[in-house]
Design an enzyme around this catalytic site. Structure first.
Site, PDB file in Angstrom:
ATOM      1  N   SER A  57     -54.015 -45.870 -58.001  1.00 45.37           N
ATOM      2  CA  SER A  57     -52.632 -46.296 -57.867  1.00 45.37           C
ATOM      3  C   SER A  57     -52.534 -47.354 -56.844  1.00 45.37           C
ATOM      4  O   SER A  57     -53.207 -48.363 -56.932  1.00 45.37           O
ATOM      5  CB  SER A  57     -51.899 -44.915 -57.488  1.00 45.37           C
ATOM      6  N   ASP A  61     -50.718 -41.766 -68.596  1.00 47.04           N
ATOM      7  CA  ASP A  61     -50.346 -42.255 -67.360  1.00 47.04           C
ATOM      8  C   ASP A  61     -49.459 -43.504 -67.891  1.00 47.04           C
ATOM      9  O   ASP A  61     -49.856 -44.457 -68.387  1.00 47.04           O
ATOM     10  CB  ASP A  61     -51.220 -42.965 -66.542  1.00 47.04           C
ATOM     11  N   HIS A 101     -50.355 -40.161 -64.541  1.00 44.99           N
ATOM     12  CA  HIS A 101     -50.857 -40.728 -63.271  1.00 44.99           C
ATOM     13  C   HIS A 101     -51.334 -39.905 -62.404  1.00 44.99           C
ATOM     14  O   HIS A 101     -52.484 -40.204 -61.860  1.00 44.99           O
ATOM     15  CB  HIS A 101     -49.485 -41.461 -62.799  1.00 44.99           C
TER      16      HIS A 101
END
Lengths: 400, 400
Positions: free
Chosen positions: A169, A335, A368
């Site tokens: 991320s 995601d 995610h």
């Protein structure tokens, strides 16, 4: 191979450590007036400090250092009990004995990003010019600024080349920025669930979160510290919004569906009838206990500004031209915050740069957040990539 | 075919209309103590009123009536200039001369839902027991309650069977509830971008919006009207969150991408640097001018509670057993709020009930909002479905 102590003593003087009061569980590197942090916004930030944790020992030729870059609401406590929440480290699935990043093999470093709120200088720190908390007077920082500060920390630790830079991320954005800015200092890069730029939808969700914080009257235009309060309600709403984006529709359905909370029939009220409501409220309220609202504004802003290609004439491949770093790019099928298409764009650019790159899209319904969870295929891929790179690097350990 | 005036005069007495003060641009049907609205929560709501608009004329055999059900933030102003915003009607793409729902052919009715804030009784109305605004004392309403109130309006208008019930999103939920609760009164049903129940992710987004409203100190536990204020900031944040879910990632990328607002370089501030930020802020601030915050809580709650199968022993097909209504179900490929999988589940249940059903998934990148936009394929399908049903129903007009 003889290990040395994790923090080489000549690099950090006793004086440098004199301000380790907020987070005694971390090491803190202080950078004085002779070492300002040059920020993208044009400001030289000085003095500043970086809080960090290390695991394992640096080997004799200083070739086994791994930098872990944390995500938006993470921090340096990657593999130890968190000093505020008392919970396990946020990446103990990946980092620890027998894990792909084993401290018996690697010297693992994780630092709180500049702009953060766990010991590194950020908007909750004291502005030396005024003696008061920075608040919105803190300069806006970027992902390259975070990486520039990390590079200064790595210098301080006496490490020239990192064996690996690893992150997911916002941490993945830092990984990519490391390879673009310091290609010779990164032997291998593991970039997970990330992108080379923030999409319009991602910016929209971040703006929503910022507006939630700013709508809270307790925010006081960022000067809440002067009032001795904190915009808990706004920050909790921001966290709830973000948390929805971290999970997939399928994961929410599997975890909660339409199940009721401790009841069978609706209450016909605004109580948390559904389990998913109760879960979200908990996510919001627990987050505000450990995170600073202004830091949340600054770090989301840094992610929004991130666009590697823009810094290279709009051509992504130019960012990685001639790069020798070995890349492993990982995405997860469910995601929707950083979808696989973003990872593919990165891989195409790396291919166009003739970089060494392996890519895996992992099948999971966990969204995610999968990069933080127990996903064996992800660990297998990470382990194999790191072992292969370690072999090429000449790294060995008693575990091999 | 001889048309009659849109509102049959015997049905609504002069006295019934005496309270049409808030929205003189709408008709209002008043229901007194002899006609309470029995709500799912067990309360008999009385008195109450329903504000509505009509377009076109009811034919002699009263067979050409079409009920349009509005979505969460819609209202009865489907095809006329909105009295508050001054903007065109919200569905002028579908309703109007030459459109699939042409007032020259159909008698079109659209009423503000119970719980709404455009003239129908809702939490912003006066509680006759206290003489003050209802606020949170207003009973929690459901989609079946909305439809029950609409059926009373249709009775009042002297209409036995509706030629069609049409709606998208929350409007589509009402369409499905109409067919499940009053199958003999619905000749055809056009259910667009909807589902037979709200998903965990959808509930999560609604809970986020509600928490944003409730976090605003100006909300005053729902009693803001007593203070002469309105929780503008919280409601604007809720609207921003919802608005992101109405658009697809691709649509946001196409419309805004990472383009800056009136500038080329970032300001390194929390101004709306990106166009998408400016757009979202506008969506939030303009919404609060026309919508009541408590209504937003009540209507989102009604959607969350909606689950047709749960009312039929958990078996969706039972809700439609033996139904004669002709169905047309429409979904949009990029709608992630009510994805095609939800429409397919509905179609499967209708098939299992041996209902007449046609289904179309329309390719578009415009997300959930597509049903309100100019999507020619959607209009073509709607027109063909309505014409075919009209032929079967024996409807003709000078346009045929």
């Amino acid at each position: 191979m003889v290990g040395v102590k994790s923090v080489p003593s000549p690099a950090i003087s006793a004086d440098d450590r004199s301000h380790e009061v907020d987070h005694p569980s971390s090491e803190v590197a202080h950078f004085g007036a002779d070492q300002p942090l040059r920020l993208d916004c044009g400001v030289d930030l000085t003095p500043f400090q970086i809080a960090y944790k290390t695991y394992g020992e640096l080997n004799a030729d200083r070739s086994n250092a791994v930098l872990i870059c944390h995500a938006l609401t993470g921090d340096q406590h990657v593999a130890n009990v968190h000093p505020v929440t008392g919970k396990p480290g946020w990446w103990e699935t990946l980092v620890g004995p027998g894990r792909p990043l084993d401290p018996a093999r690697y010297f693992i470093i994780c630092s709180n990003v500049i702009g953060g709120c766990m010991g590194s200088t950020g908007p909750a720190s004291i502005n030396p010019a005024t003696g008061k908390v920075w608040g919105l007077d803190f300069p806006v920082i970027t992902i390259p600024d975070m990486v520039r500060a990390q590079a200064m920390l790595i210098d301080r630790l006496g490490i020239d080349t990192l064996f690996a830079v690893v992150g997911g991320s916002m941490g993945g954005m830092q990984v990519l920025q490391w390879t673009a800015a310091y290609p010779a200092r990164v032997y291998s890069a593991l970039a997970i669930a990330c992108a080379t730029r923030h999409s319009a939808q991602n910016i929209a969700f971040h703006e929503l979160g910022r507006q939630a914080v700013m709508a809270d009257p307790d925010w006081h235009n960022g000067a809440y510290a002067d009032q001795g309060i904190h915009p808990h309600r706004g920050l909790a709403v921001a966290r709830m919004a973000a948390h929805i984006t971290y999970l997939s529709d399928a994961a929410l359905h599997r975890k909660f569906g339409r199940r009721m909370q401790d009841r069978e029939l609706p209450t016909f009220s605004f109580d948390a009838d559904f389990q998913v409501e109760s879960y979200l409220r908990y996510q919001g309220s627990s987050f505000v206990e450990r995170f600073d609202a202004n830091s949340y504004l600054y770090l989301t802003r840094a992610m929004d500004y991130f666009d590697i290609a823009a810094d290279h004439g709009g051509v992504l491949a130019k960012a990685f031209a001639g790069i020798q770093t070995r890349f492993c790019v990982v995405s997860f099928t469910s995601d929707w915050l950083f979808p696989t298409s973003e990872s593919r764009a990165l891989v195409h650019a790396l291919n166009a740069s003739s970089a060494r790159v392996s890519f895996a899209e992992i099948e999971t319904d966990r969204g995610h957040d999968a990069f933080l969870l127990d996903v064996p295929e992800f660990f297998d891929i990470s382990r194999a990539f790191l072992q292969s790179a370690g072999k090429a690097r000449g790294l060995t350990s008693k575990n091999d």
